[in-house]
Design an enzyme around this catalytic site. Sequence first.
Site, short mmCIF file in Angstrom:
data_model
loop_
_atom_site.label_atom_id
_atom_site.label_comp_id
_atom_site.label_asym_id
_atom_site.label_seq_id
_atom_site.Cartn_x
_atom_site.Cartn_y
_atom_site.Cartn_z
CE LYS A 59 -4.11 -1.50 2.69
NZ LYS A 59 -3.34 -1.84 3.93
CG ASP A 104 -0.42 -0.05 2.46
OD1 ASP A 104 0.96 0.48 2.69
OD2 ASP A 104 -0.79 -0.65 3.40
CB THR A 111 -6.99 -9.50 9.42
OG1 THR A 111 -6.67 -8.71 8.14
CG2 THR A 111 -7.53 -8.76 10.29
CG ASP A 167 2.56 -3.80 5.31
OD1 ASP A 167 3.17 -2.42 5.49
OD2 ASP A 167 1.67 -4.20 5.18
C1 R5P Z 1 -1.60 -0.74 7.00
O1 R5P Z 1 -1.57 0.44 6.59
C2 R5P Z 1 -0.61 -1.43 7.84
O2 R5P Z 1 0.79 -0.88 7.05
C3 R5P Z 1 -0.78 -2.90 7.26
O3 R5P Z 1 -0.48 -2.97 5.72
C4 R5P Z 1 -1.91 -3.51 7.85
O4 R5P Z 1 -2.29 -2.93 8.88
C5 R5P Z 1 -2.07 -4.98 7.75
O5 R5P Z 1 -3.12 -5.17 8.19
P1 R5P Z 1 -4.07 -6.27 7.64
O6 R5P Z 1 -2.98 -7.42 7.68
O7 R5P Z 1 -5.33 -6.79 8.54
O8 R5P Z 1 -4.39 -6.21 6.22
#
Ligand code: R5P
Length: 312
Positions: free
Chosen positions: A191, A168, A222, A217
């Site tokens: 995203k 993202d 989740t 990331d």
């Molecule tokens: C959001 O911007 C964070 O950097 C992570 O990409 C996000 O929080 C991951 O959450 P999930 O695994 O629930 O998609």
Amino acid sequence: MNLVVVAGSGNPSLADSVAERLGTRVCRSVLNRFPDTELHAEIEESVRGCDVYVVQPTGPPVDRHLMELLFLADACRRAGASRLTAVVPYFGYARQDRRANGREAVGGRLIADLLVVAGFERIVALDLHTVSLEGFFSIPLEHLSAVSLFANAIGELVTDKGVIVAPDLGAVKIAERYGELLRLPIAIAHKIRLSGEEVRVRGIVGEVGGRAPIIVDDMISTGGTIEAAAAAVIAAGCIPEITVVASHALLVGPAIRRLSALPLKRIMVTDSLPTPEHGSLTLQVVSVAPMLAETVSRLNVGESMTELLSHR
Ligand code: R5P
């Protein structure tokens, strides 16, 4: 100044490992609940005049670990600690750094205020969701990063056919750092978040066709972000052998199921949080204990932190 390590229940084995590397052990303390669920915290050894480091990531259950952190600080302060530092390898509520929809609390700012009120004079954090969180604190924040640890661990395993993927826009900076360290191009997933568990990727910016993706990331919660990014890069023609690298393995709800269904070559995380049961999913864990111990050691004697800090 005499150095003392205190720990809550956020990640006792990480705290033990940090203390051991510092040539000490975690100070005895009690954290229990009264029948009405109120928390009670007590330090069982003298910390008077000491330089105290409370090691406590605030991962799930976030509020419980946060309250422990605040109560341990208050107990240490009242017990005469001379200096009090919170070592928070995973900082819960960091994603609440602004109001996205109006009439919302800005959780990250509130938690920053609470830590200061509890008596902390310095915070050590690792790969915060957003660097702007530093501005929420009126006290110094030492921001560490696991990116170079991961880059070292992964360096020999990637080829020049790799591509770093930011799942993202928020991950672009971290992807750029991996790109520089591993000398690989980057691609970015567009995203959009539909709910706490569901995201959609509208497209990929950058070339992934015929390349092996390394999705990077700050955290996996989740697993929705990784799942959607993986589907998008596969649809864009990448080699279906995906590497995932993330500092914080929250792995809540459907995360294990989602990740297990992906064509993953490897998934690397740190031990900022205890690693949950992960069934058939093989996690490669890079320990941040040496880096945290080095940080505490330098803060204790007032040595420069330059090489340890993240400046992304
Ligand atoms: C959001 O911007 C964070 O950097 C992570 O990409 C996000 O929080 C991951 O959450 P999930 O695994 O629930 O998609």
